[in-house]
Design an enzyme around this catalytic site. Structure first.
Site, short mmCIF file in Angstrom:
data_model
loop_
_atom_site.label_atom_id
_atom_site.label_comp_id
_atom_site.label_asym_id
_atom_site.label_seq_id
_atom_site.Cartn_x
_atom_site.Cartn_y
_atom_site.Cartn_z
N ASP A 67 -83.34 -0.45 53.32
CA ASP A 67 -82.45 0.23 54.26
C ASP A 67 -81.24 0.85 53.56
O ASP A 67 -80.47 1.57 54.19
CB ASP A 67 -82.00 -0.73 55.37
CG ASP A 67 -81.40 -2.03 54.87
OD1 ASP A 67 -81.92 -2.60 53.91
OD2 ASP A 67 -80.39 -2.49 55.46
N HIS A 143 -75.38 -11.53 47.08
CA HIS A 143 -76.52 -11.19 47.92
C HIS A 143 -77.77 -11.72 47.21
O HIS A 143 -77.73 -11.95 45.99
CB HIS A 143 -76.58 -9.67 48.10
CG HIS A 143 -77.44 -9.21 49.23
ND1 HIS A 143 -77.32 -9.69 50.51
CD2 HIS A 143 -78.45 -8.28 49.28
CE1 HIS A 143 -78.20 -9.10 51.29
NE2 HIS A 143 -78.90 -8.24 50.57
N HIS A 269 -73.53 -1.55 59.94
CA HIS A 269 -74.67 -2.36 59.49
C HIS A 269 -74.97 -3.48 60.49
O HIS A 269 -74.95 -4.65 60.17
CB HIS A 269 -74.39 -2.92 58.09
CG HIS A 269 -75.62 -3.42 57.38
ND1 HIS A 269 -76.10 -4.70 57.53
CD2 HIS A 269 -76.44 -2.83 56.47
CE1 HIS A 269 -77.17 -4.87 56.76
NE2 HIS A 269 -77.39 -3.74 56.12
#
Length: 311
Positions: A67, A143, A269
């Site tokens: 994405d 992340h 987001h």
């Protein structure tokens, strides 16, 4: 002065919806255009927003989840097809170079030589921006895959004080000479310094923070910025999922903004799990901890930079 604003090309997270495209954000800055995280559909969203490939001078990818990068092939090929002649620098995590290469050459097309790759590595890296009127720093985030945030900063300047210039007899070409050299000879023959006749003008700053948990890098990027563009994938009730998947909640984004002294908080987001009539919860939870201006964005929103700080 040329435009300084943010166009939101997409504001969904992993799954796009009927109302929200995959990520994509174009920051226009004095004739430069920084395209952050071009997701699937970015090329069409730019057309809908009245933007073109010629507006892009940087492509900045935070990480290689789809994405945030599946729009790269379309953008590169559009840059080639439209005959963009200026350099387009491409920043991305060096650890994902194989993914960049696949995206960069995803299908058959007449290639372009204007793409200048700038792989990012280490905890912190200052990118070479040439003669651009800003610095650009990448900072490692937290992340499940290697991810970076970006911070754009204009150098500090000065605001001249007309009454002090007049009092010291500095006028005409001497004002420019004072700005350039830092000192001139006043009407009475004494030395006049720039510090006597001006005050500091803070440069404007923007931070772009996508998929991450709360970490030192987030605070460093956000510190004192005029605009913070930040993911807020989850609401607080799903904070456990946010931590597991390496994301922020809206409340966490708000606290980052409050702690960092941010002026404008731009939330984006959003997970597709939340229906449209619950979107206000993102703003509400951020506003509970951050008292500044909040923009809960929608696709094709255009957000102007806040007015300059005076000092």
């Amino acid at each position: 002065m040329s435009a300084r604003d943010l166009t939101v090309l997409g504001s969904a997270s992993a799954v796009p919806t009927k109302a929200r495209n995959h990520n994509g954000y174009l920051l226009r800055w004095d004739g430069h255009g920084l395209l952050f995280d071009p997701g699937e559909g970015t090329q069409r969203q730019m057309a809908r927003a009245g933007l073109s490939a010629h507006d892009v001078t940087w492509i900045c990818v935070t990480h290689f989840h789809g994405d945030h990068c599946l729009g790269v092939p379309g953008m590169v090929q559009r840059i080639a097809r439209d005959g963009v002649e200026h350099p387009v620098r491409a920043a991305f995590p060096a650890s994902g170079a194989r993914y960049w290469e696949r995206l960069r050459h995803a299908s058959v097309f007449r290639d372009t030589d204007v793409i200048r790759e700038r792989p990012v590595s280490g905890d912190r890296m200052t990118l070479d921006t040439g003669d651009a009127p800003f610095t650009l720093v990448a900072r490692r985030l937290s992340h499940p895959v290697e991810a970076y945030g970006y911070r754009l900063a204009e150098p500090d300047g000065v605001t001249m004080l007309p009454e002090r210039l007049a009092a010291r007899g500095v006028r005409g070409p001497d004002v420019r000479r004072l700005q350039e050299d830092g000192r001139v000879t006043g009407a009475d023959g004494s030395t006049v310094t720039l510090e006597e006749c001006s005050v500091r003008r803070p440069g404007q700053k923007v931070a772009f923070v996508m998929d991450t948990r709360v970490c030192d890098g987030v605070g460093e990027l956000a510190d004192g910025v005029d605009m913070l563009v930040i993911e807020s994938t989850f609401i607080d009730a799903d904070a456990g999922l946010a931590a597991e998947y390496g994301h922020l909640t809206a409340a966490q984004a708000g606290k980052v903004a409050a702690d960092a002294g941010v002026r404008l908080l731009v939330l984006t987001h959003f997970s597709e799990r939340y229906p449209a009539d619950e979107e206000h919860r993102f703003r509400d939870e951020a506003a509970a901890v951050f008292g500044g201006e909040i923009a809960l964005v929608h696709d094709l929103d255009r957000i102007a930079m806040p007015p300059r700080r005076r000092t």
